[in-house]
Motif scaffolding. Structure first.
Motif, mmCIF file in Angstrom:
data_model
loop_
_atom_site.group_PDB
_atom_site.id
_atom_site.type_symbol
_atom_site.label_atom_id
_atom_site.label_comp_id
_atom_site.label_asym_id
_atom_site.label_seq_id
_atom_site.Cartn_x
_atom_site.Cartn_y
_atom_site.Cartn_z
ATOM 1 N N ALA A 189 0.841 -1.200 0.000
ATOM 2 C CA ALA A 189 0.000 0.000 0.000
ATOM 3 C C ALA A 189 0.871 1.243 0.000
ATOM 4 C CB ALA A 189 -0.934 -0.004 1.209
ATOM 5 N N VAL A 190 1.742 1.317 -1.004
ATOM 6 C CA VAL A 190 2.679 2.435 -1.086
ATOM 7 C C VAL A 190 2.909 2.784 -2.544
ATOM 8 C CG1 VAL A 190 4.604 0.793 -0.932
ATOM 9 C CG2 VAL A 190 5.024 3.210 -0.514
ATOM 10 N N ARG A 191 3.015 4.059 -2.816
ATOM 11 C CA ARG A 191 3.369 4.553 -4.152
ATOM 12 C C ARG A 191 4.732 5.190 -4.040
ATOM 13 N NH1 ARG A 191 2.169 9.943 -6.224
ATOM 14 N NH2 ARG A 191 2.652 10.048 -8.453
ATOM 15 N N PHE A 192 5.653 4.705 -4.861
ATOM 16 C CA PHE A 192 7.010 5.225 -4.837
ATOM 17 C C PHE A 192 7.128 6.401 -5.803
ATOM 18 C CE2 PHE A 192 7.349 0.779 -3.545
ATOM 19 C CZ PHE A 192 7.990 0.945 -2.319
ATOM 20 N N VAL A 193 7.667 7.505 -5.286
ATOM 21 C CA VAL A 193 7.818 8.730 -6.071
ATOM 22 C C VAL A 193 9.307 9.031 -6.186
ATOM 23 C CG1 VAL A 193 7.230 11.175 -6.272
ATOM 24 C CG2 VAL A 193 5.631 9.589 -5.151
ATOM 25 N N PRO A 194 9.897 8.780 -7.360
ATOM 26 C CA PRO A 194 11.331 9.050 -7.525
ATOM 27 C C PRO A 194 11.618 10.540 -7.517
ATOM 28 C CG PRO A 194 10.359 8.343 -9.600
ATOM 29 C CD PRO A 194 9.304 8.165 -8.562
ATOM 30 N N LEU A 195 12.616 10.942 -6.750
ATOM 31 C CA LEU A 195 12.950 12.356 -6.588
ATOM 32 C C LEU A 195 14.448 12.572 -6.757
ATOM 33 C CD1 LEU A 195 10.892 13.044 -3.326
ATOM 34 C CD2 LEU A 195 10.206 13.689 -5.659
ATOM 35 N N THR A 196 14.793 13.672 -7.411
ATOM 36 C CA THR A 196 16.191 14.060 -7.502
ATOM 37 C C THR A 196 16.585 14.779 -6.214
ATOM 38 O OG1 THR A 196 15.747 16.244 -8.452
ATOM 39 C CG2 THR A 196 15.936 14.390 -9.997
#
Length: 376
Positions: free
Chosen positions: A111-118
């Motif tokens: 139950a997690v959404r991964f948000v790639p960030l610089t």
């Protein structure tokens, strides 16, 4: 050697009607079907917890539960810490902590959404509410603690800055990099540390400054610089991506302290505690010998009061966080204890094969800096 945004009458009528209705309800008295609204009414029908202490749920946890998932900011691609595998699944040390949090909240590590960030995006994404927490290699410094309007919830990895060089240069120390071209990421503590190190020693260097860590790795691979500087863990990850990893070495010099850990928005201290104690639960699990394989049996059989409190058998510690009292049990069942997470992603069971070093438990031999805060 040198290397180079109706009317007023309408509003008054509406207000009068509302007041009249309120007076009628007050005169008649309430009943079980028409109770006064409570701060947690907007959580009705959401994923349940076994027990919730009234008033303990902060705005971030309420939003996460309403949404039905955790939005977790991670590195856009760093082997060992956060990356996608050949099936497009997120893997890594920081990824596992995101999954542990999802399990602690929903009893569902997916139950997690991964948000790639610089590096440049991570604080802004958090402040703007695009993510609930950032589990990304971010050093806890005074400037960030004071000026970025975020809170660090703990340290999950103790790192330090080093240098990756080609073995062909035959270098034994960073002090031999006088006049060298050094690849470094812009707007990072690495860039600042690099300048400090060379200035203190009266050495010269040419900084090859690039926007992202990936660009720095690429520039080094293309021999646009003689050395690449970053956290030692990042250098170890970078080395695995090179054509001939064995032809590159990380110099023994560690020129900084880099305590890496999760960051959250400062205005919600309740959420900070949720993050902090989820991390702490995995650390304690390793110290007490609770693993993913043994957690179910230990929840039934353990006599040690510390383990019983950790796994929700005694006390209502999860309730105090607005979670299930089995929050830690759920997290450990999902990803294992701290040591298991380390070994799988960074240590002996991984391509990086990093030693525990400072990330060993405080009571290990030799001892490290990983120290679980008591649950009691």
């Amino acid at each position: 050697m040198t290397i180079r945004t109706p009317s007023r009458l309408t509003r008054l009528f509406a207000a009068g009607t509302a007041l009249a209705a309120a007076l009628v309800l007050a005169a008649c008295g309430g009943n079980d079907d028409k109770k006064a609204a409570t701060p947690d009414d907007d959580l009705a029908g959401l994923p349940p917890v076994e027990a919730t202490a009234p008033g303990t749920i902060g705005p971030t946890l309420a939003a996460v539960r309403r949404r039905g998932r955790l939005n977790c900011g991670v590195h856009e691609g760093l082997v060992g810490f956060a990356y996608t595998d050949n099936r497009g699944q997120w893997r890594g040390f920081d990824v596992d902590f995101c999954r542990a949090m999802a399990a602690a909240i929903f009893n569902d590590p997916d139950a997690v959404r991964f948000v790639p960030l610089t590096t440049a995006q991570r604080f802004e994404a958090l402040r703007e509410g695009r993510v609930d927490v950032v589990w990304r290699n971010t050093s806890w410094t005074m400037d960030r603690d004071v000026t970025e309007d975020v809170s660090f919830a703990g340290t999950n990895y103790y790192d330090g800055q080093g240098f990756l060089v080609r073995r062909a240069l035959n270098l034994g120390s960073a002090t031999e990099l006088n006049g060298a071209r050094i690849c470094v990421q812009a707007e990072s503590t690495s860039q600042l540390n690099l300048a400090d190190y060379f200035r203190l020693r009266g050495l010269e260097y040419e900084a090859v400054v690039v926007a992202t860590e990936e660009e720095a790795r690429r520039a080094y691979a293309e021999e646009r610089c003689d050395a690449f500087t970053a956290d030692v863990s990042a250098l170890a990850a970078a080395r695995t991506t090179l054509a001939n990893p064995e032809q590159h070495a990380i110099l023994p010099d560690v020129i900084s302290k880099e305590p890496l850990g999760p960051i959250v928005r400062r205005e919600d201290p309740h959420w900070t505690r949720v993050v902090r104690w989820t991390l702490n639960a995995l650390i304690l699990a390793e110290e007490y010998g609770v693993t993913r394989d043994t957690v179910a049996d230990q929840a039934k059989e353990a006599r040690d009061p510390r383990i019983r409190r950790l796994l929700g058998v005694e006390g209502e510690f999860g309730t105090r966080l607005g979670l299930s009292d089995r929050w830690a049990y759920q997290a450990i069942s999902a990803v294992g204890n701290y040591g298991e997470v380390f070994a799988r992603n960074l240590g002996s069971d991984s391509a990086l094969d990093l030693a525990r070093g400072l990330n060993a438990q405080w009571n290990a031999t030799p001892g490290g800096l990983i120290y679980g805060l008591p649950i009691r």
